[in-house]
Design a protein around this motif. Structure first.
Motif, mmCIF file in Angstrom:
data_model
loop_
_atom_site.group_PDB
_atom_site.id
_atom_site.type_symbol
_atom_site.label_atom_id
_atom_site.label_comp_id
_atom_site.label_asym_id
_atom_site.label_seq_id
_atom_site.Cartn_x
_atom_site.Cartn_y
_atom_site.Cartn_z
ATOM 1 N N HIS A 100 0.835 -1.214 0.000
ATOM 2 C CA HIS A 100 0.000 0.000 0.000
ATOM 3 C C HIS A 100 0.863 1.254 0.000
ATOM 4 O O HIS A 100 0.352 2.352 0.235
ATOM 5 C CB HIS A 100 -0.942 -0.001 1.212
ATOM 6 N N GLY A 101 2.155 1.077 -0.223
ATOM 7 C CA GLY A 101 3.056 2.228 -0.341
ATOM 8 C C GLY A 101 3.134 3.084 0.901
ATOM 9 O O GLY A 101 3.332 4.300 0.810
ATOM 10 N N GLU A 102 2.976 2.490 2.071
ATOM 11 C CA GLU A 102 2.994 3.301 3.298
ATOM 12 C C GLU A 102 4.418 3.745 3.643
ATOM 13 O O GLU A 102 5.324 2.934 3.745
ATOM 14 C CB GLU A 102 2.365 2.525 4.464
ATOM 15 N N THR A 103 4.581 5.036 3.816
ATOM 16 C CA THR A 103 5.890 5.613 4.153
ATOM 17 C C THR A 103 6.020 5.750 5.675
ATOM 18 O O THR A 103 5.026 5.673 6.404
ATOM 19 C CB THR A 103 6.000 7.033 3.562
ATOM 20 N N ASP A 104 7.242 6.017 6.127
ATOM 21 C CA ASP A 104 7.455 6.248 7.559
ATOM 22 C C ASP A 104 6.566 7.396 8.055
ATOM 23 O O ASP A 104 6.001 7.336 9.143
ATOM 24 C CB ASP A 104 8.922 6.615 7.832
ATOM 25 N N GLU A 105 6.471 8.442 7.234
ATOM 26 C CA GLU A 105 5.688 9.624 7.621
ATOM 27 C C GLU A 105 4.209 9.256 7.851
ATOM 28 O O GLU A 105 3.585 9.672 8.823
ATOM 29 C CB GLU A 105 5.808 10.652 6.498
ATOM 30 N N LEU A 106 3.675 8.447 6.928
ATOM 31 C CA LEU A 106 2.270 8.026 7.056
ATOM 32 C C LEU A 106 2.097 7.120 8.273
ATOM 33 O O LEU A 106 1.121 7.246 9.021
ATOM 34 C CB LEU A 106 1.822 7.302 5.781
#
Ligand code: PEP
Length: 251
Positions: A100-106
């Motif tokens: 789901h392309g989750e980044t550290d920021e998200l």
């Protein structure tokens, strides 16, 4: 382990109402290990009913949206998860980061939203096989943690970190116990750096192919405060054996 070990099952996208029978068996098993904190994170669809059926174990979600409500089709918010009866949520699982392309920021925003709703948080981090082979696993995982940790005032509150090497998830492969200990020490150091003394309170769970046979050894590694368990949490028999290993280690 000197702290209460925390053993959590992540059911992923597995389980219809028929699995409530297994949940009840897990709940009965948990009663035999009062020194172990046990939780299950079923799919969203089972949270409410599972909560109604169990008394000994915590119930959690596997993800949480950053907003409380609104036009976010298909998503579920922290207040909804709480309202359904859950007490915690997993965030930043490697499957969500990858698929789901989750980044550290998200992930950080999700952790903060979950805590604001009153939920405990299990924040997942872990390196890929290529990253492990590069010799930079600790550097990569602590950077991931630095970017994903919640930073609100209540941030260390009910926060656990799960170290889950991506290459160990669902593969039957596990790191050397010495590597698990080294990574958990590095994670603890980062928690202390970010939260000061409060960083000592969070439990650091190991996750990745934990089963009845390897649990005792993995749980005995340095700074391991429990386990996040995928496949082996789908059966009460294997999950209970892991609780037993945690219970024996905490005596
Ligand atoms: C997980 O996905 O969180 C996990 C640890 O899975 P498994 O135990 O099946 O490797």
């Amino acid at each position: 382990m000197s702290i209460t070990p925390y053993i959590v099952g992540n059911w992923k996208m597995n389980g219809t109402r028929a699995m409530l029978t297994e949940a009840r068996a897990i709940d009965r098993a948990a009663k035999r290990f009062p020194g172990v904190q046990v939780g299950i994170a079923p799919p969203f669809t089972l949270i409410h009913q599972l909560r109604e059926e169990v008394t000994e174990i915590g119930v959690g979600a596997q993800d949480c949206h950053v907003e409380g409500s609104g036009a976010f089709t298909g998503d579920i918010s922290g207040p909804m998860i709480l309202d359904a009866g859950a007490d915690f949520t997993i965030v930043g699982h490697s499957e969500r980061r990858a698929m789901h392309g989750e980044t550290d920021e998200l992930v950080r925003a999700k952790a903060e939203a979950a805590q604001a709703a009153g939920l405990g948080v299990i924040l997942c981090v872990g390196e890929t096989e290529a990253e492990r082979d590069s010799g930079r696993a600790e550097e990569i995982v602590t950077a991931q943690l630095e970017g994903s940790l919640p930073r609100t005032e209540r941030a260390p509150y009910k926060l656990s970190v799960a170290y889950e090497p991506v290459w160990a998830i669902g593969t039957g492969r596990v790191p050397l116990v010495s590597d698990v200990g080294a990574m958990h020490r590095a994670i603890r150091a980062k928690l202390l750096e970010v939260y000061g003394a409060d960083g000592a309170e969070s439990r650091i769970l190991y996750g990745g192919s934990v089963n009845a046979k390897n649990a005792a050894e993995l749980l005995a590694a340095d700074e391991v405060g429990g386990a996040l368990v995928g496949g082996a949490s789908l059966s009460a028999e294997s999950f209970a054996a892991i609780m037993g290993a945690a219970g024996a280690g905490s005596e």
